[in-house]
Enzyme design. Sequence first.
Site, PDB file in Angstrom:
ATOM      1  N   TRP A 155       0.815  -1.142  -0.169  1.00 16.23           N
ATOM      2  CA  TRP A 155      -0.121   0.133  -0.050  1.00 16.23           C
ATOM      3  C   TRP A 155       0.765   1.128   0.115  1.00 16.23           C
ATOM      4  O   TRP A 155       0.276   2.279   0.086  1.00 16.23           O
ATOM      5  CB  TRP A 155      -0.874  -0.077   1.288  1.00 16.23           C
ATOM      6  CG  TRP A 155      -0.182  -0.442   2.556  1.00 16.23           C
ATOM      7  CD1 TRP A 155      -0.460  -1.623   3.207  1.00 16.23           C
ATOM      8  CD2 TRP A 155       0.462   0.468   3.248  1.00 16.23           C
ATOM      9  NE1 TRP A 155       0.465  -1.804   4.223  1.00 16.23           N
ATOM     10  CE2 TRP A 155       1.248  -0.303   4.310  1.00 16.23           C
ATOM     11  CE3 TRP A 155       1.055   1.601   3.406  1.00 16.23           C
ATOM     12  CZ2 TRP A 155       2.036  -0.199   5.271  1.00 16.23           C
ATOM     13  CZ3 TRP A 155       2.148   2.043   4.436  1.00 16.23           C
ATOM     14  CH2 TRP A 155       2.493   1.169   5.364  1.00 16.23           C
ATOM     15  N   ASN A 156       2.133   1.293  -0.010  1.00 20.20           N
ATOM     16  CA  ASN A 156       2.976   2.156   0.392  1.00 20.20           C
ATOM     17  C   ASN A 156       3.069   3.155  -1.133  1.00 20.20           C
ATOM     18  O   ASN A 156       3.051   4.476  -0.933  1.00 20.20           O
ATOM     19  CB  ASN A 156       4.154   1.995   0.828  1.00 20.20           C
ATOM     20  CG  ASN A 156       5.258   1.259   0.040  1.00 20.20           C
ATOM     21  OD1 ASN A 156       4.767   0.315  -0.569  1.00 20.20           O
ATOM     22  ND2 ASN A 156       6.229   1.380   0.445  1.00 20.20           N
ATOM     23  N   LYS A 179      -3.272  -8.073  -7.691  1.00 18.24           N
ATOM     24  CA  LYS A 179      -4.248  -8.189  -6.343  1.00 18.24           C
ATOM     25  C   LYS A 179      -3.308  -7.114  -5.739  1.00 18.24           C
ATOM     26  O   LYS A 179      -2.465  -7.327  -4.980  1.00 18.24           O
ATOM     27  CB  LYS A 179      -3.958  -9.367  -5.631  1.00 18.24           C
ATOM     28  CG  LYS A 179      -4.773  -9.946  -4.886  1.00 18.24           C
ATOM     29  CD  LYS A 179      -5.108  -9.063  -3.696  1.00 18.24           C
ATOM     30  CE  LYS A 179      -4.071  -9.066  -2.582  1.00 18.24           C
ATOM     31  NZ  LYS A 179      -4.326  -8.164  -1.602  1.00 18.24           N
ATOM     32  N   PRO A 180      -4.139  -5.776  -5.530  1.00 16.63           N
ATOM     33  CA  PRO A 180      -3.598  -4.682  -4.799  1.00 16.63           C
ATOM     34  C   PRO A 180      -3.777  -5.098  -3.443  1.00 16.63           C
ATOM     35  O   PRO A 180      -4.604  -5.634  -2.987  1.00 16.63           O
ATOM     36  CB  PRO A 180      -4.253  -3.644  -5.434  1.00 16.63           C
ATOM     37  CG  PRO A 180      -5.597  -3.985  -5.824  1.00 16.63           C
ATOM     38  CD  PRO A 180      -5.129  -5.637  -6.208  1.00 16.63           C
ATOM     39  N   ALA A 181      -3.008  -4.192  -2.727  1.00 11.87           N
ATOM     40  CA  ALA A 181      -3.194  -4.183  -0.938  1.00 11.87           C
ATOM     41  C   ALA A 181      -4.619  -3.933  -0.743  1.00 11.87           C
ATOM     42  O   ALA A 181      -5.188  -2.962  -1.346  1.00 11.87           O
ATOM     43  CB  ALA A 181      -2.191  -3.224  -0.425  1.00 11.87           C
ATOM     44  N   GLY A 232       6.512  -6.597  -0.880  1.00 11.09           N
ATOM     45  CA  GLY A 232       5.550  -6.471   0.144  1.00 11.09           C
ATOM     46  C   GLY A 232       6.598  -6.880   1.475  1.00 11.09           C
ATOM     47  O   GLY A 232       7.907  -6.933   1.217  1.00 11.09           O
ATOM     48  N   SER A 233       6.063  -7.637   2.646  1.00 13.50           N
ATOM     49  CA  SER A 233       7.340  -7.741   3.662  1.00 13.50           C
ATOM     50  C   SER A 233       7.822  -8.931   3.436  1.00 13.50           C
ATOM     51  O   SER A 233       7.630  -9.895   2.678  1.00 13.50           O
ATOM     52  CB  SER A 233       6.211  -7.799   4.883  1.00 13.50           C
ATOM     53  OG  SER A 233       5.123  -8.923   4.934  1.00 13.50           O
ATOM     54  N   GLU A 253      10.391  -8.675  -4.010  1.00 15.43           N
ATOM     55  CA  GLU A 253      10.929  -7.284  -3.514  1.00 15.43           C
ATOM     56  C   GLU A 253      10.411  -7.024  -2.218  1.00 15.43           C
ATOM     57  O   GLU A 253       9.137  -6.644  -1.898  1.00 15.43           O
ATOM     58  CB  GLU A 253      10.384  -5.930  -4.437  1.00 15.43           C
ATOM     59  CG  GLU A 253      10.708  -6.363  -5.765  1.00 15.43           C
ATOM     60  CD  GLU A 253      12.191  -6.099  -6.255  1.00 15.43           C
ATOM     61  OE1 GLU A 253      12.949  -5.628  -5.547  1.00 15.43           O
ATOM     62  OE2 GLU A 253      12.693  -6.676  -7.289  1.00 15.43           O
ATOM     63  N   LEU A 254      11.289  -7.107  -1.045  1.00 18.66           N
ATOM     64  CA  LEU A 254      10.680  -7.418   0.199  1.00 18.66           C
ATOM     65  C   LEU A 254      11.232  -6.048   1.097  1.00 18.66           C
ATOM     66  O   LEU A 254      11.753  -5.085   0.626  1.00 18.66           O
ATOM     67  CB  LEU A 254      11.294  -8.525   0.778  1.00 18.66           C
ATOM     68  CG  LEU A 254      11.002  -9.942  -0.096  1.00 18.66           C
ATOM     69  CD1 LEU A 254      11.566 -11.095   0.293  1.00 18.66           C
ATOM     70  CD2 LEU A 254       9.432  -9.894  -0.334  1.00 18.66           C
ATOM     71  N   CYS A 287      10.274   1.221   1.402  1.00 17.53           N
ATOM     72  CA  CYS A 287      11.235   0.079   1.786  1.00 17.53           C
ATOM     73  C   CYS A 287      12.587   0.307   1.761  1.00 17.53           C
ATOM     74  O   CYS A 287      13.443   0.063   2.438  1.00 17.53           O
ATOM     75  CB  CYS A 287      10.862  -0.937   0.744  1.00 17.53           C
ATOM     76  SG  CYS A 287      11.171  -0.282  -1.004  1.00 17.53           S
ATOM     77  N   GLU A 389      12.633  -3.208  10.379  1.00 12.01           N
ATOM     78  CA  GLU A 389      12.238  -2.104   9.605  1.00 12.01           C
ATOM     79  C   GLU A 389      11.003  -1.621  10.540  1.00 12.01           C
ATOM     80  O   GLU A 389      10.302  -2.179  10.755  1.00 12.01           O
ATOM     81  CB  GLU A 389      11.568  -2.755   8.345  1.00 12.01           C
ATOM     82  CG  GLU A 389      10.927  -2.052   7.523  1.00 12.01           C
ATOM     83  CD  GLU A 389      10.395  -2.717   6.240  1.00 12.01           C
ATOM     84  OE1 GLU A 389       9.664  -3.546   6.375  1.00 12.01           O
ATOM     85  OE2 GLU A 389      10.885  -2.037   5.156  1.00 12.01           O
TER      86      GLU A 389
HETATM   87  P1  NAD Z   1       2.334  -7.219   2.911  1.00  7.10           P
HETATM   88  O1  NAD Z   1       3.598  -8.116   3.044  1.00  7.10           O
HETATM   89  O2  NAD Z   1       1.719  -7.272   4.482  1.00  7.10           O
HETATM   90  O3  NAD Z   1       1.294  -7.309   1.949  1.00  7.10           O
HETATM   91  C1  NAD Z   1       1.656  -7.046   0.637  1.00  7.10           C
HETATM   92  C2  NAD Z   1       0.645  -7.698  -0.198  1.00  7.10           C
HETATM   93  O4  NAD Z   1       0.681  -9.104   0.049  1.00  7.10           O
HETATM   94  C3  NAD Z   1      -0.701  -7.209  -0.052  1.00  7.10           C
HETATM   95  O5  NAD Z   1      -1.365  -6.953  -1.270  1.00  7.10           O
HETATM   96  C4  NAD Z   1      -1.189  -8.171   0.720  1.00  7.10           C
HETATM   97  O6  NAD Z   1      -2.759  -8.414   0.452  1.00  7.10           O
HETATM   98  C5  NAD Z   1      -0.672  -9.609   0.149  1.00  7.10           C
HETATM   99  N1  NAD Z   1      -0.496 -10.697   1.059  1.00  7.10           N
HETATM  100  C6  NAD Z   1      -0.697 -10.860   2.384  1.00  7.10           C
HETATM  101  N2  NAD Z   1      -0.683 -12.273   2.804  1.00  7.10           N
HETATM  102  C7  NAD Z   1      -0.436 -12.823   1.741  1.00  7.10           C
HETATM  103  C8  NAD Z   1      -0.328 -14.228   1.395  1.00  7.10           C
HETATM  104  N3  NAD Z   1      -0.566 -15.237   2.535  1.00  7.10           N
HETATM  105  N4  NAD Z   1      -0.224 -14.568   0.180  1.00  7.10           N
HETATM  106  C9  NAD Z   1      -0.363 -13.958  -0.807  1.00  7.10           C
HETATM  107  N5  NAD Z   1      -0.475 -12.282  -0.707  1.00  7.10           N
HETATM  108  C10 NAD Z   1      -0.381 -11.962   0.294  1.00  7.10           C
HETATM  109  O7  NAD Z   1       3.370  -5.802   2.946  1.00  7.10           O
HETATM  110  P2  NAD Z   1       2.591  -4.352   3.088  1.00  7.10           P
HETATM  111  O8  NAD Z   1       2.346  -4.163   4.799  1.00  7.10           O
HETATM  112  O9  NAD Z   1       1.436  -4.211   2.369  1.00  7.10           O
HETATM  113  O10 NAD Z   1       3.639  -3.640   2.955  1.00  7.10           O
HETATM  114  C11 NAD Z   1       4.834  -3.193   3.446  1.00  7.10           C
HETATM  115  C12 NAD Z   1       5.922  -4.027   3.283  1.00  7.10           C
HETATM  116  O11 NAD Z   1       6.349  -3.989   1.975  1.00  7.10           O
HETATM  117  C13 NAD Z   1       7.541  -3.300   4.210  1.00  7.10           C
HETATM  118  O12 NAD Z   1       7.884  -4.438   4.477  1.00  7.10           O
HETATM  119  C14 NAD Z   1       7.959  -2.865   2.852  1.00  7.10           C
HETATM  120  O13 NAD Z   1       9.617  -2.844   2.895  1.00  7.10           O
HETATM  121  C15 NAD Z   1       7.812  -3.714   1.563  1.00  7.10           C
HETATM  122  N6  NAD Z   1       8.041  -2.858   0.326  1.00  7.10           N
HETATM  123  C16 NAD Z   1       9.129  -3.497  -0.293  1.00  7.10           C
HETATM  124  C17 NAD Z   1       9.523  -2.791  -1.558  1.00  7.10           C
HETATM  125  C18 NAD Z   1      10.540  -3.142  -2.337  1.00  7.10           C
HETATM  126  O14 NAD Z   1      10.664  -2.901  -3.628  1.00  7.10           O
HETATM  127  N7  NAD Z   1      11.380  -4.110  -1.962  1.00  7.10           N
HETATM  128  C19 NAD Z   1       8.743  -1.649  -1.602  1.00  7.10           C
HETATM  129  C20 NAD Z   1       7.686  -1.260  -1.207  1.00  7.10           C
HETATM  130  C21 NAD Z   1       7.145  -1.819  -0.056  1.00  7.10           C
END
Ligand code: NAD
Length: 489
Positions: A155-156, A179-181, A232-233, A253-254, A287, A389
């Site tokens: 979502w960021n 599949k967006p946040a 995501g995370s 990309e985490l 991130c 983080e």
């Molecule tokens: P998140 O991992 O909670 O969620 C990311 C996405 O994954 C969402 O769409 C969520 O619905 C989905 N998701 C959650 N559980 C899932 C599952 N079991 N299977 C498949 N999809 C699932 O992350 P967040 O809180 O939305 O975003 C913040 C994180 O993203 C931070 O850790 C940040 O560092 C990271 N991030 C990384 C980058 C990069 O380029 N490396 C860029 C932006 C954000």
Amino acid sequence: MPASLLSALDGTLFIDGEFRPGAGPRLPVINPATGERIGTIAAATGDEIAAAVAAARRAFRPWARQVPRRRAEALHRLGDLIAADAGAMARIMTLEQGKPLNEARGEILKLAEACHFYAEEATRVHGETVPNDQPGFRSLIVREPVGVVGAITPWNYPAELVGWKLCASLAAGCTIIVKPAELTPFTALAIAAKVAEAGIPPGVVNVVTGKGSVVGQALVAHPGVDKIAFTGSSAVGLHIQNTCPTIKRLSLELGGNCPLIVTASADLAAAVKGAARRSFRNMGQICIAINRIYVARPLYDAFVAALGQAADRLVVGNGLERPDADVGAMASAEPLEKTRAHLADALAKGARLVAGGQAPEGAEFARGFFFRPTVVADCTPDMQVMREETFGPLVGVAPFDTLEEAIAAANDTPYGLAAYGYARDLTEIERLSAGLDYGNVALNNVDAGIMNAPYGGRKQSGVGYEHGREGLLEYFNFKHVRLHHGVEA
Ligand code: NAD
């Protein structure tokens, strides 16, 4: 206007070129600056996910067979349409994410740029010929699109993180299901509206909404999805890797825990400016945000004082009412709570509060997820802010005596996304650039990601790249064609 655009997108899924009302239960979407509900998304059902995958599969071969110039033209049209409607799309983003309107507009325009960048790259995909040991043979290395991509995004950066995957997929000849946040679905649906307007064939782009653990996981599990492109995370990235039931291409990309090193030769004012920007932009919900700063002892006191003043000067505001605010609301209660927890941990372990430390005062901040940009000094390695983080507007600062010590501290982390340095001495610059074990290193600036260069993490920060030619190559399989033509002379 966004109100009508938002209500048109409410509860819809974009499948096979059409917006359709979702059959599943509704989930609310909240404006994080006010706590008000701005709409709902539909939790996509198993049948709807299957329909999206089937549409993407049907569309794949015809799209992949289009000459690259046709795909490039489609991406250029998409970029033009997005740029032309940047104001309305930015309002949607600010409403659901909280960042100030001007910054949201900047992100939408960067999405448009990504469309144009990958449109150009689409026409420059070429292969190789490889010499053989025997006469009469030639080896061709051909690039073919991977197939159907499942893109799962956070979502960021609700537009860019969808856009990099979408643009690279389309340029390569792949089709995609996004599949967006849950927090920021409407920006993705608004992008889908532009896809339809651009005349991109049905099924090439699809958007399904809902919970990650259900809808995201269904894409990971689906045999019709050839690649997962996830941002995501680290925890969810690892979960996806561990639960993927079949062999699939994965790009992950985490998260990060990004250091900045300010050496004794640094331009102090430039380092403070860079630190303030990259620690607090988007409320630290980046991130590649600077989490922790190591400053050479002779500059330490002056740096800490100046960074505190820079943080205090930042204007926090409701992003719609104050489009030019430096920072807006945080996206939800969760990152705000984590920020408070990391701050409390640092203070309990002896850190010194230099700036911020609380929510801004005033009735306009009462119901949103606001917090002042916060600096803590005299930090030690055991503090969460120096190890994990935060993903919020909090940065920790510590002094160092030797550059070796600072580089070792910077590298002492499971993460490897981005690191920063300020130095003017050439040997220090070289030692930073060679010594930092990170996928992205920015020296004497804090913009670690540009569209033309690969962007990716190491260690627990992920695998694979976005941006640049390398980002496009993630969407191709290589095929070796070994040809016996029989001409031996
Ligand atoms: P998140 O991992 O909670 O969620 C990311 C996405 O994954 C969402 O769409 C969520 O619905 C989905 N998701 C959650 N559980 C899932 C599952 N079991 N299977 C498949 N999809 C699932 O992350 P967040 O809180 O939305 O975003 C913040 C994180 O993203 C931070 O850790 C940040 O560092 C990271 N991030 C990384 C980058 C990069 O380029 N490396 C860029 C932006 C954000």
